[in-house]
Design a protein around this motif. Structure first.
Motif, short mmCIF file in Angstrom:
data_model
loop_
_atom_site.label_atom_id
_atom_site.label_comp_id
_atom_site.label_asym_id
_atom_site.label_seq_id
_atom_site.Cartn_x
_atom_site.Cartn_y
_atom_site.Cartn_z
N THR A 118 -6.40 47.63 -55.26
CA THR A 118 -6.81 49.05 -55.02
C THR A 118 -6.28 49.62 -55.02
OG1 THR A 118 -7.40 46.42 -53.58
CG2 THR A 118 -8.12 48.89 -53.02
N ILE A 119 -7.55 50.37 -55.73
CA ILE A 119 -6.81 52.27 -55.56
C ILE A 119 -8.08 53.02 -54.56
CG2 ILE A 119 -7.09 54.34 -56.43
CD1 ILE A 119 -5.76 52.13 -58.75
N ARG A 120 -8.25 53.76 -54.09
CA ARG A 120 -9.33 54.47 -53.43
C ARG A 120 -8.80 55.96 -52.84
NH1 ARG A 120 -7.86 55.49 -48.35
NH2 ARG A 120 -5.51 53.86 -47.03
N THR A 121 -9.82 57.01 -52.60
CA THR A 121 -9.60 57.98 -52.50
C THR A 121 -9.21 58.55 -50.86
OG1 THR A 121 -12.00 58.79 -51.69
CG2 THR A 121 -11.02 59.13 -54.13
N GLU A 122 -8.15 59.25 -50.91
CA GLU A 122 -7.48 59.71 -49.10
C GLU A 122 -8.56 59.69 -48.10
OE1 GLU A 122 -3.58 62.16 -50.26
OE2 GLU A 122 -4.98 62.95 -49.86
N ASN A 123 -9.61 60.21 -48.43
CA ASN A 123 -10.83 59.87 -47.66
C ASN A 123 -11.83 58.77 -47.67
OD1 ASN A 123 -12.10 61.01 -49.58
ND2 ASN A 123 -12.92 62.48 -48.43
N TYR A 124 -11.61 58.37 -48.22
CA TYR A 124 -12.47 56.96 -48.27
C TYR A 124 -13.31 56.50 -47.14
CZ TYR A 124 -14.76 52.13 -49.49
OH TYR A 124 -14.91 51.15 -50.13
N SER A 125 -14.47 55.59 -46.96
CA SER A 125 -14.22 55.01 -45.73
C SER A 125 -15.45 53.91 -46.84
CB SER A 125 -15.45 56.39 -44.35
OG SER A 125 -15.97 55.11 -43.18
N ALA A 126 -14.31 52.54 -45.68
CA ALA A 126 -14.56 51.43 -46.62
C ALA A 126 -16.66 51.16 -45.48
CB ALA A 126 -14.63 50.66 -44.91
N THR A 127 -16.74 52.03 -44.81
CA THR A 127 -18.35 51.93 -43.68
C THR A 127 -18.77 53.14 -44.56
OG1 THR A 127 -17.53 53.14 -41.85
CG2 THR A 127 -17.33 50.62 -41.61
N THR A 128 -20.47 52.34 -45.20
CA THR A 128 -21.60 53.61 -46.08
C THR A 128 -22.98 53.16 -45.58
OG1 THR A 128 -21.41 52.57 -47.90
CG2 THR A 128 -19.85 54.45 -47.95
N SER A 129 -23.74 54.16 -45.04
CA SER A 129 -24.89 53.55 -44.90
C SER A 129 -26.07 53.10 -45.62
CB SER A 129 -25.71 54.85 -43.96
OG SER A 129 -26.05 55.75 -45.33
N LYS A 130 -26.99 52.23 -46.07
CA LYS A 130 -27.22 51.95 -46.94
C LYS A 130 -28.53 53.05 -47.58
CE LYS A 130 -28.16 48.14 -47.81
NZ LYS A 130 -27.69 47.24 -49.19
N PHE A 131 -29.23 54.35 -47.30
CA PHE A 131 -29.35 55.69 -47.02
C PHE A 131 -28.27 55.68 -47.70
CE2 PHE A 131 -30.80 59.59 -46.90
CZ PHE A 131 -31.71 59.62 -47.03
N ASP A 132 -27.34 56.01 -47.96
CA ASP A 132 -26.23 56.89 -48.45
C ASP A 132 -25.77 56.20 -49.45
OD1 ASP A 132 -25.79 58.44 -46.40
OD2 ASP A 132 -24.19 57.57 -45.86
N GLU A 133 -26.08 54.69 -49.86
CA GLU A 133 -25.85 53.56 -51.24
C GLU A 133 -27.40 54.48 -51.92
OE1 GLU A 133 -25.35 50.33 -50.22
OE2 GLU A 133 -23.42 50.41 -48.69
N LEU A 134 -28.42 54.04 -51.54
CA LEU A 134 -29.05 55.24 -51.95
C LEU A 134 -29.46 55.51 -52.56
CD1 LEU A 134 -31.99 53.19 -49.90
CD2 LEU A 134 -31.28 51.38 -52.37
N LEU A 135 -29.52 56.87 -51.93
CA LEU A 135 -28.78 58.37 -52.35
C LEU A 135 -27.75 58.48 -54.09
CD1 LEU A 135 -28.69 60.50 -49.32
CD2 LEU A 135 -31.10 60.59 -51.32
N GLN A 136 -26.90 58.05 -54.17
CA GLN A 136 -25.63 57.76 -54.77
C GLN A 136 -26.09 57.20 -56.18
OE1 GLN A 136 -22.69 58.96 -54.72
NE2 GLN A 136 -22.74 58.97 -56.96
N SER A 137 -26.27 55.88 -55.45
CA SER A 137 -26.78 55.08 -56.79
C SER A 137 -28.40 55.77 -57.39
CB SER A 137 -27.38 53.49 -56.32
OG SER A 137 -26.37 52.89 -55.97
N SER A 138 -28.96 56.33 -57.11
CA SER A 138 -30.35 57.15 -56.97
C SER A 138 -29.40 58.17 -57.94
CB SER A 138 -31.08 57.97 -56.51
OG SER A 138 -31.78 56.58 -55.84
N VAL A 139 -29.00 59.16 -57.70
CA VAL A 139 -28.33 60.35 -58.74
C VAL A 139 -27.40 59.31 -60.28
CG1 VAL A 139 -26.07 61.40 -59.09
CG2 VAL A 139 -28.07 61.52 -56.73
N ASN A 140 -26.80 58.24 -59.87
CA ASN A 140 -26.06 57.62 -61.26
C ASN A 140 -27.53 57.11 -62.29
OD1 ASN A 140 -23.86 57.72 -60.12
ND2 ASN A 140 -24.01 55.94 -58.79
#
Length: 423
Positions: A118-140
């Motif tokens: 597993t590789i991650r960024t130093e400030n990675y947080s395993a807990t993200t909201s569904k709204f944040d995921e929707l925003l990120q996926s929308s941009v992608n």
């Protein structure tokens, strides 16, 4: 004649293959009755991680080191069965990337055992909201939609002016990505110079295809079904030529880790931002040319009624050749941007996105350039948003095609297509 076209079309690729990259290449580990293999690939959502040092230690404490190749792959041949500890040297990782520690695997003779680290960024947080995921996926999804739009607009223009469904169109996307890799990564041309040269070469390949292949076949009176079969054969031929010249590896333009920008919950690379801006500018230029220029009006006239356009004094052959040239140039641009901002491009990438291109063109309305743009954006959003909404990742492409089927049941002509009477 088809062989001549294929040879001329692939001449740039074969010429560029004459030199080798300066980076490390993949090595092959073959397990046998007295040896096993440990292997893996280091990658993030922004691309692969080359030149990373990995230490493999057996239960007796003997350690071996291996370095990832240019595609992020590594493997190690071991002569003992049993547990091994695999650990990444974090000092060789790009800035701001860390690992969660070491992993343990058990080697067996005659097989290759994967080691998942597993590789991650130093400030990675395993807990993200569904709204944040929707925003990120929308941009992608918007990014994917714009890349698909560059290719699908050209595909729609070809269909509108000739009535031909070009199954080899997606291979031009692959050609653009591979030419970009060899011009920029291998031959050391700058990103902008190499990108412009890729578009020129791909546009020339479109001109050459129509001049040597499609125009003579049209004049011989071949039907659309016969021409479509020719495009399928050309697509298969190009795929296997790519596989022969490049192999099964994945290539990516400019493999250095890109700068990352954050806009609230949205994380995106600067390369992706530039690619999206380029796509918007180019698509806007194509739209302006179709609506406001003389050649654009001639193209729309040929698309609406070729016979009437020819009777009005329009040289339909020149218009169609220009459409082929522009369409292949747009596909090449899509390919180099795809290889720049995604995990890379390989010999069968065109086959993977072909249905998405046809879905975008059909969804927006066959033969309508602006419909292809709208359809591509919808397809890109659906592909990226469906996993967030609960669809398994392996079925995200199927979700886009399912929406296409449902829409056509309600509106057969597509979103921006015009209804036509039959009979």
């Amino acid at each position: 004649m088809a062989g001549l076209v294929l040879a001329l079309l692939l001449a740039p690729v074969l010429a560029l293959m004459s030199s080798t990259a300066a980076h490390a290449v993949d090595t092959l580990c073959l397990p046998d009755a007295t040896h096993g293999c440990l292997a893996g690939t280091l990658r993030t959502e922004d691309g692969v991680l080359p030149d990373v040092t990995i230490t493999v230690t057996d239960e007796a404490g003997a350690a071996q080191e291996v370095v990832t190749s240019e595609t992020g792959k590594w493997n190690l041949r071991v002569d003992k069965e049993g547990p091994y500890t695999v650990k990444i040297d974090e000092s060789t990782l790009p800035k701001d990337l860390v690992t969660d520690g070491e992993v343990k695997v058990t080697s067996k003779f005659g097989v290759t055992i994967p080691a998942l680290i597993t590789i991650r960024t130093e400030n990675y947080s395993a807990t993200t909201s569904k709204f944040d995921e929707l925003l990120q996926s929308s941009v992608n999804g918007l990014r994917l939609g714009l890349l698909l739009a560059l290719a699908s607009v050209g595909l729609s223009l070809i269909y509108g002016t000739t009535g031909l469904s070009n199954f080899a169109h997606a291979e031009q996307v692959t050609l653009g990505g591979m030419l970009g890799y060899y011009l920029i990564n291998v031959h050391g041309l700058g990103l902008w110079v190499g990108g412009v040269l890729v578009v020129i070469l791909c546009a020339f390949s479109g001109w050459l295809q129509d001049r040597v292949l499609w125009q003579p076949l049209r004049r011989r009176g071949l039907g659309l079904t016969q021409l479509m079969i020719v495009t399928i054969g050309l697509s298969l031929a190009l795929q296997y030529v790519y596989q022969y010249t490049v192999g099964a590896r994945t290539v990516r333009v400019v493999q250095d880790n890109p700068e990352v920008s954050e806009f609230g919950p949205i994380t995106i690379t600067n390369q992706s931002i530039v690619a999206m801006v380029i796509s918007v500018v180019v698509l806007a230029a194509v739209g302006y040319a179709l609506l406001r220029t003389r050649i654009g009006r001639a193209t729309r006239a040929v698309s609406d009624n070729p016979a009437l356009a020819a009777a009005s004094g329009i040289d339909t052959d020149k218009v169609i050749r220009l459409v082929w040239t522009v369409a292949m140039g747009l596909a090449g641009l899509s390919g180099i941007l795809y290889a720049l901002v995604t995990n890379g491009i390989k010999w069968d990438t065109g086959l993977q996105i072909l249905l998405l291109l046809f879905a975008a063109v059909t969804l927006g309305g066959l033969g309508t350039a602006f419909g292809a743009l709208v359809g591509a954006l919808i397809i890109g959003l659906v592909v990226e948003l469906s996993p967030v909404l609960g669809m398994p990742g392996d079925f995200k492409y199927a979700t886009a095609l399912l929406i296409l089927i449902l829409l056509l049941l309600v509106r057969p002509q597509g979103l921006l297509g015009k209804p036509q009477r039959i009979g």
